[in-house]
Motif scaffolding. Structure first.
Motif, short mmCIF file in Angstrom:
data_model
loop_
_atom_site.label_atom_id
_atom_site.label_comp_id
_atom_site.label_asym_id
_atom_site.label_seq_id
_atom_site.Cartn_x
_atom_site.Cartn_y
_atom_site.Cartn_z
N GLN A 56 0.81 -1.21 0.00
CA GLN A 56 0.00 0.00 0.00
C GLN A 56 0.84 1.27 0.00
OE1 GLN A 56 -2.82 -0.18 3.22
NE2 GLN A 56 -3.92 -1.92 2.35
N ALA A 57 2.04 1.18 0.53
CA ALA A 57 2.93 2.35 0.58
C ALA A 57 4.37 1.87 0.47
CB ALA A 57 2.72 3.12 1.89
N LYS A 58 5.27 2.78 0.14
CA LYS A 58 6.68 2.41 -0.01
C LYS A 58 7.23 1.88 1.31
CE LYS A 58 10.00 5.51 -0.55
NZ LYS A 58 10.99 6.48 -1.10
N GLU A 59 6.80 2.47 2.43
CA GLU A 59 7.28 2.03 3.74
C GLU A 59 6.95 0.57 4.01
OE1 GLU A 59 7.25 6.37 3.78
OE2 GLU A 59 5.81 4.85 3.13
N GLU A 60 5.84 0.10 3.45
CA GLU A 60 5.42 -1.27 3.70
C GLU A 60 6.39 -2.28 3.11
OE1 GLU A 60 1.55 -4.12 2.86
OE2 GLU A 60 1.27 -1.95 2.89
N LEU A 61 7.13 -1.90 2.08
CA LEU A 61 8.13 -2.79 1.50
C LEU A 61 9.20 -3.16 2.53
CD1 LEU A 61 8.35 -0.99 -1.91
CD2 LEU A 61 8.16 -3.48 -1.73
N VAL A 62 9.46 -2.25 3.45
CA VAL A 62 10.45 -2.51 4.49
C VAL A 62 9.79 -3.04 5.77
CG1 VAL A 62 12.28 -1.49 5.91
CG2 VAL A 62 11.92 -0.69 3.57
N LEU A 63 8.67 -2.44 6.16
CA LEU A 63 8.04 -2.76 7.44
C LEU A 63 7.03 -3.89 7.37
CD1 LEU A 63 7.45 0.88 8.75
CD2 LEU A 63 9.31 -0.68 9.37
N GLY A 64 6.72 -4.34 6.15
CA GLY A 64 5.71 -5.39 5.99
C GLY A 64 5.96 -6.62 6.85
N PRO A 65 7.19 -7.19 6.84
CA PRO A 65 7.45 -8.36 7.67
C PRO A 65 7.22 -8.08 9.16
CG PRO A 65 9.16 -8.12 6.01
CD PRO A 65 8.33 -6.87 5.95
N MET A 66 7.47 -6.85 9.59
CA MET A 66 7.27 -6.51 11.00
C MET A 66 5.77 -6.40 11.32
SD MET A 66 8.72 -3.16 13.05
CE MET A 66 10.40 -3.59 12.65
N THR A 67 5.02 -5.74 10.44
CA THR A 67 3.59 -5.56 10.69
C THR A 67 2.85 -6.88 10.64
OG1 THR A 67 3.19 -5.07 8.34
CG2 THR A 67 3.61 -3.20 9.79
N ALA A 68 3.42 -7.87 9.96
CA ALA A 68 2.79 -9.19 9.90
C ALA A 68 2.73 -9.83 11.28
CB ALA A 68 3.53 -10.10 8.94
N HIS A 69 3.56 -9.36 12.22
CA HIS A 69 3.60 -9.94 13.57
C HIS A 69 2.86 -9.08 14.59
CE1 HIS A 69 6.38 -13.22 12.65
NE2 HIS A 69 6.98 -12.38 11.83
N VAL A 70 2.14 -8.06 14.13
CA VAL A 70 1.37 -7.23 15.07
C VAL A 70 0.33 -8.11 15.77
CG1 VAL A 70 -0.38 -5.43 15.22
CG2 VAL A 70 1.69 -5.03 13.89
N GLY A 71 0.28 -7.99 17.07
CA GLY A 71 -0.67 -8.77 17.86
C GLY A 71 -0.14 -10.11 18.32
N GLU A 72 1.06 -10.47 17.90
CA GLU A 72 1.60 -11.79 18.24
C GLU A 72 1.84 -11.95 19.75
OE1 GLU A 72 4.03 -14.19 15.28
OE2 GLU A 72 5.56 -13.46 16.68
N PRO A 73 2.42 -10.97 20.44
CA PRO A 73 2.59 -11.15 21.89
C PRO A 73 1.26 -11.38 22.62
CG PRO A 73 3.98 -9.36 21.12
CD PRO A 73 3.08 -9.73 19.97
N ALA A 74 0.24 -10.62 22.24
CA ALA A 74 -1.07 -10.81 22.87
C ALA A 74 -1.63 -12.18 22.56
CB ALA A 74 -2.04 -9.72 22.38
N GLU A 75 -1.41 -12.65 21.34
CA GLU A 75 -1.89 -13.98 20.95
C GLU A 75 -1.18 -15.07 21.74
OE1 GLU A 75 -2.25 -16.80 16.94
OE2 GLU A 75 -1.49 -14.75 16.81
N VAL A 76 0.13 -14.91 21.95
CA VAL A 76 0.89 -15.89 22.73
C VAL A 76 0.34 -15.99 24.14
CG1 VAL A 76 3.15 -16.37 23.76
CG2 VAL A 76 2.99 -15.68 21.36
N VAL A 77 0.04 -14.85 24.74
CA VAL A 77 -0.52 -14.83 26.10
C VAL A 77 -1.91 -15.46 26.12
CG1 VAL A 77 -1.38 -13.30 27.92
CG2 VAL A 77 0.86 -12.87 26.87
N ARG A 78 -2.71 -15.11 25.15
CA ARG A 78 -4.10 -15.61 25.10
C ARG A 78 -4.15 -17.13 24.92
NH1 ARG A 78 -5.61 -12.10 21.97
NH2 ARG A 78 -5.28 -13.14 19.97
N GLU A 79 -3.22 -17.67 24.15
CA GLU A 79 -3.27 -19.09 23.80
C GLU A 79 -2.29 -19.94 24.60
OE1 GLU A 79 -2.80 -19.41 19.59
OE2 GLU A 79 -4.69 -18.38 19.15
N ARG A 80 -1.73 -19.40 25.68
CA ARG A 80 -0.74 -20.14 26.47
C ARG A 80 -1.38 -21.35 27.15
NH1 ARG A 80 -2.42 -15.87 29.58
NH2 ARG A 80 -2.65 -16.20 31.84
#
Length: 215
Positions: A56-80
């Motif tokens: 969607q934006a030039k920044e996403e070419l760099v940050l895309g892999p990082m944004t793919a993990h948004v919410g992961e810490p919360a998910e780890v806690v929720r599904e522990r």
């Protein structure tokens, strides 16, 4: 029909990878701000619109892999697992990422992955985007604590989420620094594990009075 769909999806993945690799090559050669989307499209032999169809934006070419993990810490806690504390679950998840050489834990010495880290540090707009990802993860983790404790808006939940993610970020930054200095992932691994064990132990001690349900 299934075979045709598989081919289509494979071609989409190939195009996405080609765009990412082309963009990273240009960014690392000339700097993020000195490369246009049109130049990325030309380098990948596609139209400018095709780039925006995938990113969607030039920044996403760099940050895309990082944004793919948004919410992961919360998910780890929720599904522990039953009986596992939030800190123990996040420690386990972080150690798994180190063992797998997952970039999410910083322990990956692929030159292009290291290039992504360097770009983020050197580019204000990317640093801002990375901070936004970090803040979103903190918000979601705090919200998970609030949900478990039935204490919406509770300050202790936000403080706990902040401390946990700060520790993770420090561990990741130290690992990336060692890799950037020339060490290999295999060389850094035992040190990264030892530091993670120590840091999460300190977290467990410090958050002893704040511990959402054990399971």
């Amino acid at each position: 029909m299934t075979q045709e769909l598989g081919l289509r999806e494979r071609k989409k993945l190939e195009t996405r990878v080609t765009l990412w690799r082309t963009a990273m090559r240009l960014f690392l050669e000339r700097g993020f701000d000195n490369v246009s989307v049109a130049e990325i499209a030309a380098g990948a032999n596609v139209s400018k619109m095709t780039v925006f169809n995938y990113f969607q934006a030039k920044e996403e070419l760099v940050l895309g892999p990082m944004t793919a993990h948004v919410g992961e810490p919360a998910e780890v806690v929720r599904e522990r697992g039953v009986g596992e504390t939030p800190v123990d679950a996040l420690r386990r998840h972080f150690l798994d990422a180190l063992r797998e050489r997952n970039p999410v834990a910083g322990l990956n010495d692929d030159p292009q992955i290291l290039g992504v880290h360097r770009l983020i540090l050197d580019t204000p707009s990317l640093r801002h985007g990375a901070m936004a990802v970090r803040e979103r993860n903190e918000h979601l983790l705090a919200a998970e604590f609030e949900r478990e404790l039935a204490r919406p808006g509770d300050l202790a939940c936000r403080v706990a989420a902040n401390q946990i993610l700060n520790v993770r970020q420090i561990l990741i930054a130290r690992t990336i620094e060692r890799l950037a200095a020339g060490a290999s992932a295999d060389e850094v691994y035992p040190v990264a594990v030892a530091e993670a064990e120590e840091a999460f132990a300190q977290l467990a001690d410090g958050l002893g009075s704040f511990c959402p349900r054990a399971g």
